[in-house]
Design a protein around this motif. Structure first.
Motif, PDB file in Angstrom:
ATOM      1  N   GLU A   6      -1.323   0.368   7.064  1.00  0.00           N
ATOM      2  CA  GLU A   6      -2.342   0.858   6.148  1.00  0.00           C
ATOM      3  C   GLU A   6      -2.174   0.220   4.774  1.00  0.00           C
ATOM      4  OE1 GLU A   6      -0.977   4.535   8.620  1.00  0.00           O
ATOM      5  OE2 GLU A   6      -0.070   2.804   7.612  1.00  0.00           O
ATOM      6  N   GLY A   9      -4.392   2.465  -0.624  1.00  0.00           N
ATOM      7  CA  GLY A   9      -4.189   3.722  -1.335  1.00  0.00           C
ATOM      8  C   GLY A   9      -3.874   3.472  -2.803  1.00  0.00           C
ATOM      9  N   LEU A  20      -9.615   2.329   2.216  1.00  0.00           N
ATOM     10  CA  LEU A  20      -8.377   2.203   2.955  1.00  0.00           C
ATOM     11  C   LEU A  20      -8.583   1.265   4.139  1.00  0.00           C
ATOM     12  CD1 LEU A  20      -7.230   5.943   3.047  1.00  0.00           C
ATOM     13  CD2 LEU A  20      -6.989   4.258   1.224  1.00  0.00           C
ATOM     14  N   TRP A  36      -8.203   8.270  11.441  1.00  0.00           N
ATOM     15  CA  TRP A  36      -7.442   8.504  10.221  1.00  0.00           C
ATOM     16  C   TRP A  36      -7.022   9.971  10.169  1.00  0.00           C
ATOM     17  CZ3 TRP A  36      -5.898   4.807   6.862  1.00  0.00           C
ATOM     18  CH2 TRP A  36      -6.547   3.571   6.912  1.00  0.00           C
ATOM     19  N   TYR A  94      -2.243   9.068   3.840  1.00  0.00           N
ATOM     20  CA  TYR A  94      -3.248   8.807   4.867  1.00  0.00           C
ATOM     21  C   TYR A  94      -2.654   7.883   5.922  1.00  0.00           C
ATOM     22  CZ  TYR A  94      -6.884  11.134   2.228  1.00  0.00           C
ATOM     23  OH  TYR A  94      -7.649  12.083   1.594  1.00  0.00           O
ATOM     24  N   THR A 114      -0.384   5.443   3.765  1.00  0.00           N
ATOM     25  CA  THR A 114      -0.638   4.954   2.425  1.00  0.00           C
ATOM     26  C   THR A 114      -0.979   6.160   1.550  1.00  0.00           C
ATOM     27  OG1 THR A 114      -1.905   3.373   1.090  1.00  0.00           O
ATOM     28  CG2 THR A 114      -3.110   4.471   2.851  1.00  0.00           C
ATOM     29  N   VAL A 116      -2.566   8.391  -1.277  1.00  0.00           N
ATOM     30  CA  VAL A 116      -3.755   8.550  -2.114  1.00  0.00           C
ATOM     31  C   VAL A 116      -3.501   9.739  -3.036  1.00  0.00           C
ATOM     32  CG1 VAL A 116      -6.198   9.163  -2.172  1.00  0.00           C
ATOM     33  CG2 VAL A 116      -5.342   7.574  -0.425  1.00  0.00           C
TER      34      VAL A 116
END
Length: 120
Positions: A6, A9, A20, A36, A94, A114, A116
């Motif tokens: 990933e 982010g 993303l 996701w 995520y 990643t 966020v």
């Protein structure tokens, strides 16, 4: 070795947007559903969105409907999540996931995630 990685982010203000990406390697997922998920501190991992193998079928959690858009590019073996109108409660790690094949009901492969973070 199969990998899902990933990216995209970051830290964004409420109301902002991010895109993303989930890049797959080691095998093709063009015949597999992908999705996701996200996990906030102290909470369980939750479903965010999924897309069928052809990209024609999508599903979203109620909390993100109308704000998030999932898509995929099978030629690039990559999946995306466009996240708009972000809220502080969207802050989480995520993760992307993939099924083994188009008939599988389990998520066989996972990325590392990643972060966020949405500031108010």
């Amino acid at each position: 070795q199969v990998q899902l990685v990933e990216s995209g982010g970051g830290l964004v203000q409420a109301g902002g947007s991010l895109r993303l990406s989930c890049a797959a390697s080691g095998r093709t997922f063009s015949s597999s559903g992908m999705g996701w998920f996200r996990q906030a501190p102290g909470k369980e991992r939750e479903f965010v969105a999924s897309v069928g193998w052809s990209g024609g079928s999508t599903s979203y959690a109620d909390a993100v409907k109308g704000r998030f858009t999932i898509s995929r590019d099978n030629g690039k073996n990559t999946m995306y999540l466009q996240v708009n109108s972000l809220k502080p409660e969207d802050s989480a790690v995520y993760y992307c996931a993939a099924r083994s094949n188009r008939w599988s009901q389990t998520w066989a492969y996972w990325g590392q995630g990643t972060q966020v973070t949405v500031s108010s």
